[in-house]
Design an enzyme around this catalytic site. Sequence first.
Site, PDB file in Angstrom:
ATOM      1  N   CYS A 157      -1.332  85.938 -19.824  1.00 53.31           N
ATOM      2  CA  CYS A 157      -1.309  84.740 -20.674  1.00 53.31           C
ATOM      3  C   CYS A 157      -1.271  85.107 -22.150  1.00 53.31           C
ATOM      4  O   CYS A 157      -0.753  84.361 -22.966  1.00 53.31           O
ATOM      5  CB  CYS A 157      -2.525  83.886 -20.382  1.00 53.31           C
ATOM      6  SG  CYS A 157      -4.054  84.820 -20.530  1.00 53.31           S
TER       7      CYS A 157
ATOM      8  N   GLU B  90       7.326  78.725 -21.755  1.00 52.56           N
ATOM      9  CA  GLU B  90       6.677  79.937 -21.246  1.00 52.56           C
ATOM     10  C   GLU B  90       7.431  80.419 -20.000  1.00 52.56           C
ATOM     11  O   GLU B  90       7.575  79.679 -19.032  1.00 52.56           O
ATOM     12  CB  GLU B  90       5.220  79.620 -20.876  1.00 52.56           C
ATOM     13  CG  GLU B  90       4.468  80.840 -20.385  1.00 52.56           C
ATOM     14  CD  GLU B  90       3.065  80.495 -19.856  1.00 52.56           C
ATOM     15  OE1 GLU B  90       2.951  79.537 -19.067  1.00 52.56           O
ATOM     16  OE2 GLU B  90       2.118  81.196 -20.227  1.00 52.56           O
TER      17      GLU B  90
ATOM     18  N   LYS C 173     -11.895  78.213  -5.982  1.00 56.09           N
ATOM     19  CA  LYS C 173     -10.621  78.141  -5.268  1.00 56.09           C
ATOM     20  C   LYS C 173      -9.648  79.069  -5.993  1.00 56.09           C
ATOM     21  O   LYS C 173      -9.152  78.762  -7.068  1.00 56.09           O
ATOM     22  CB  LYS C 173     -10.044  76.720  -5.250  1.00 56.09           C
ATOM     23  CG  LYS C 173      -8.916  76.620  -4.220  1.00 56.09           C
ATOM     24  CD  LYS C 173      -7.777  75.715  -4.599  1.00 56.09           C
ATOM     25  CE  LYS C 173      -6.791  76.277  -5.548  1.00 56.09           C
ATOM     26  NZ  LYS C 173      -5.978  77.420  -5.083  1.00 56.09           N
TER      27      LYS C 173
ATOM     28  N   GLU D 124      -8.219  76.951 -19.738  1.00 56.81           N
ATOM     29  CA  GLU D 124      -7.531  78.097 -20.345  1.00 56.81           C
ATOM     30  C   GLU D 124      -6.113  78.049 -19.814  1.00 56.81           C
ATOM     31  O   GLU D 124      -5.861  78.330 -18.641  1.00 56.81           O
ATOM     32  CB  GLU D 124      -8.249  79.392 -19.971  1.00 56.81           C
ATOM     33  CG  GLU D 124      -9.668  79.407 -20.528  1.00 56.81           C
ATOM     34  CD  GLU D 124     -10.439  80.691 -20.256  1.00 56.81           C
ATOM     35  OE1 GLU D 124     -10.017  81.489 -19.415  1.00 56.81           O
ATOM     36  OE2 GLU D 124     -11.485  80.874 -20.906  1.00 56.81           O
TER      37      GLU D 124
HETATM   38  P1  NAD Z   1      -1.057  77.239 -11.757  1.00 58.93           P
HETATM   39  O1  NAD Z   1      -1.469  76.176 -12.716  1.00 58.93           O
HETATM   40  O2  NAD Z   1       0.145  77.022 -10.939  1.00 58.93           O
HETATM   41  O3  NAD Z   1      -2.230  77.535 -10.717  1.00 58.93           O
HETATM   42  C1  NAD Z   1      -3.523  77.906 -11.132  1.00 58.93           C
HETATM   43  C2  NAD Z   1      -4.515  77.467 -10.072  1.00 58.93           C
HETATM   44  O4  NAD Z   1      -4.507  76.048  -9.994  1.00 58.93           O
HETATM   45  C3  NAD Z   1      -4.190  77.974  -8.666  1.00 58.93           C
HETATM   46  O5  NAD Z   1      -5.392  78.294  -8.009  1.00 58.93           O
HETATM   47  C4  NAD Z   1      -3.535  76.764  -8.032  1.00 58.93           C
HETATM   48  O6  NAD Z   1      -3.638  76.751  -6.633  1.00 58.93           O
HETATM   49  C5  NAD Z   1      -4.333  75.636  -8.649  1.00 58.93           C
HETATM   50  N1  NAD Z   1      -3.692  74.316  -8.655  1.00 58.93           N
HETATM   51  C6  NAD Z   1      -2.370  74.034  -8.700  1.00 58.93           C
HETATM   52  N2  NAD Z   1      -2.185  72.691  -8.693  1.00 58.93           N
HETATM   53  C7  NAD Z   1      -3.411  72.118  -8.661  1.00 58.93           C
HETATM   54  C8  NAD Z   1      -3.882  70.781  -8.649  1.00 58.93           C
HETATM   55  N3  NAD Z   1      -3.050  69.743  -8.673  1.00 58.93           N
HETATM   56  N4  NAD Z   1      -5.210  70.552  -8.617  1.00 58.93           N
HETATM   57  C9  NAD Z   1      -6.085  71.581  -8.633  1.00 58.93           C
HETATM   58  N5  NAD Z   1      -5.700  72.889  -8.616  1.00 58.93           N
HETATM   59  C10 NAD Z   1      -4.379  73.156  -8.647  1.00 58.93           C
HETATM   60  O7  NAD Z   1      -0.976  78.585 -12.615  1.00 58.93           O
HETATM   61  P2  NAD Z   1      -0.507  80.036 -12.101  1.00 58.93           P
HETATM   62  O8  NAD Z   1       0.961  79.955 -11.887  1.00 58.93           O
HETATM   63  O9  NAD Z   1      -1.406  80.472 -11.008  1.00 58.93           O
HETATM   64  O10 NAD Z   1      -0.841  80.942 -13.367  1.00 58.93           O
HETATM   65  C11 NAD Z   1       0.043  81.158 -14.415  1.00 58.93           C
HETATM   66  C12 NAD Z   1      -0.312  80.275 -15.606  1.00 58.93           C
HETATM   67  O11 NAD Z   1      -1.666  80.507 -15.992  1.00 58.93           O
HETATM   68  C13 NAD Z   1       0.513  80.558 -16.843  1.00 58.93           C
HETATM   69  O12 NAD Z   1       0.861  79.344 -17.458  1.00 58.93           O
HETATM   70  C14 NAD Z   1      -0.444  81.342 -17.741  1.00 58.93           C
HETATM   71  O13 NAD Z   1      -0.159  81.284 -19.111  1.00 58.93           O
HETATM   72  C15 NAD Z   1      -1.737  80.684 -17.411  1.00 58.93           C
HETATM   73  N6  NAD Z   1      -2.863  81.568 -17.736  1.00 58.93           N
HETATM   74  C16 NAD Z   1      -3.653  81.255 -18.805  1.00 58.93           C
HETATM   75  C17 NAD Z   1      -4.716  82.082 -19.159  1.00 58.93           C
HETATM   76  C18 NAD Z   1      -5.615  81.767 -20.331  1.00 58.93           C
HETATM   77  O14 NAD Z   1      -6.645  82.407 -20.453  1.00 58.93           O
HETATM   78  N7  NAD Z   1      -5.272  80.818 -21.185  1.00 58.93           N
HETATM   79  C19 NAD Z   1      -4.968  83.233 -18.397  1.00 58.93           C
HETATM   80  C20 NAD Z   1      -4.126  83.523 -17.316  1.00 58.93           C
HETATM   81  C21 NAD Z   1      -3.083  82.673 -16.988  1.00 58.93           C
END
Ligand code: NAD
Length: 485
Positions: free
Chosen positions: A287, A389, A178, A253
């Site tokens: 990230c 962040e 997803k 992650e």
């Molecule tokens: P997000 O958590 O909003 O969304 C990530 C994914 O989770 C999306 O596909 C979203 O639709 C899904 N999602 C949201 N709520 C959910 C739920 N309740 N149940 C299941 N799935 C759900 O994150 P984002 O805004 O897409 O990405 C940015 C964040 O990701 C930042 O915090 C960044 O630091 C982090 N990030 C971390 C890494 C790493 O390797 N540690 C890499 C890239 C991004």
Amino acid sequence: MKKVQHYINGQFIDSECGEFFDNFNPATAELIAKVAQGREPEVDAAVAAAKAALTGEWGQMKLNDRIALMYEIANEMDRRFDDFLEAECLDTGKPYSIARHIDIPRGAANFKVFADTMKSVADEAYRMDTPDGKIAMNYSMRQPKGVIGVISPWNLPLLLMTWKVGPALACGNTVVVKPSQVTPTTTSLLGEVMTKVGLPKGAYNVVQGRGSITGNLLTAHQDIDALTFTGETKTGETIMKACSNGVRDISLELGGKNPAIIFEDCDMDKAIFETARSVFANSGQVCLGTERVYVQRPIFDEFVSRLKDAGQKLKVGVHNDESVDMGPVVSAAHRDKVLEFYDIAKKEGANVILGGGAPKMEGALKDGFWVEPTIWTGLPETATVVKEEVFGPCCHIAPFDTEEEVIKMANDTKYGLASTVFTENLDKAHRVASKIDSGIVWVNSWFLRDLRTPFGGMKGSGIGREGGHHSLEFYTELKNICIKM
Ligand code: NAD
């Protein structure tokens, strides 16, 4: 209007309920696609297809054939490089100059690297004495974990999704992906690649949709054997709770608030070049990017002024202009979130050295999701933008005096993903790197990634390590077989 569909059991399909949501070009706010909103029937169908494939043609495939297929996927992605490039840049707003060198080649590399890893996996063996004077032989073998749920974010959509799909398939699992609802297109293109290379049906499935609907359904599904997630720490907590039901394994992650430590004995040109990249690349939506910079007092003023120059020189614009360094942020909601942090920084008393708002863009770009590259100084360590962040092109720069003091400042965070250290003193580099609580420490560099190395975060930045053979810990079950001789 372009339609982005689900890819289930080798077929592109709409949702049973016929529902779609809108996807926008971040540079212009124009509608670019209608995306299928997955609900229970689609999640059920994708998981069922993935489960069936575990015992079908895919599950019975020999390791060498699987490895060859991983290479075919990577080669077909290379052949369709321009399609992936355009789709990724249009969904995210990131310039060609970034995606051409990072996102798309890494997307393909993720299949080759893990195919190579699987080629060299050895089984462990232990011989033991038995109480009746004979011997027994133990050997431990890896088998696929089953159906892996993959939930990925919008900042590096293809790269981070294939970082999970590559090892999952190489280990013989099946996947239900997803992607983020704001960057759906490259998962769908990858479906075309899978069809072209003849990946057995059901091994790779995609259900499009919002996190609160499709994501929730996927994490709750009891036929998902393990779930790998990249995204915000708060979402990670929700997913962890969902996966406790049925005691299903997770790899998380998550977010970061990464420090850069600049010692007075650094090579200043190098420190400015790498820190400018780590703060502003991909509009700060990395990230591993830097949001807290600590500079030793004797070089503080010079560093601030030179990082400001570097930020000022960035050309902000649309993805297909080859001279552009920085695009918009990914969505209107994210632009609003970043600008709210910019306002909070001002209210809490920051000196705004650079930017601090939204740039005025002209013509077709005037409604896009733009924010300025931004630098602050003068805030206490307790300030909101020093603690939380932002995930935008910004950083706060603070002075420090001693090594002990800066290690304390760097570690005073709920996160622990990445950090950078700039010094020409080798002893100091090793000493400081060993004391920082983060999964990755770069010395005199940033974003140098060898895909065989362990990748992951400490504290609120995640659980588990992926990369090279470390990925096998998550994507396989290790089984011990004991034979009495
Ligand atoms: P997000 O958590 O909003 O969304 C990530 C994914 O989770 C999306 O596909 C979203 O639709 C899904 N999602 C949201 N709520 C959910 C739920 N309740 N149940 C299941 N799935 C759900 O994150 P984002 O805004 O897409 O990405 C940015 C964040 O990701 C930042 O915090 C960044 O630091 C982090 N990030 C971390 C890494 C790493 O390797 N540690 C890499 C890239 C991004």
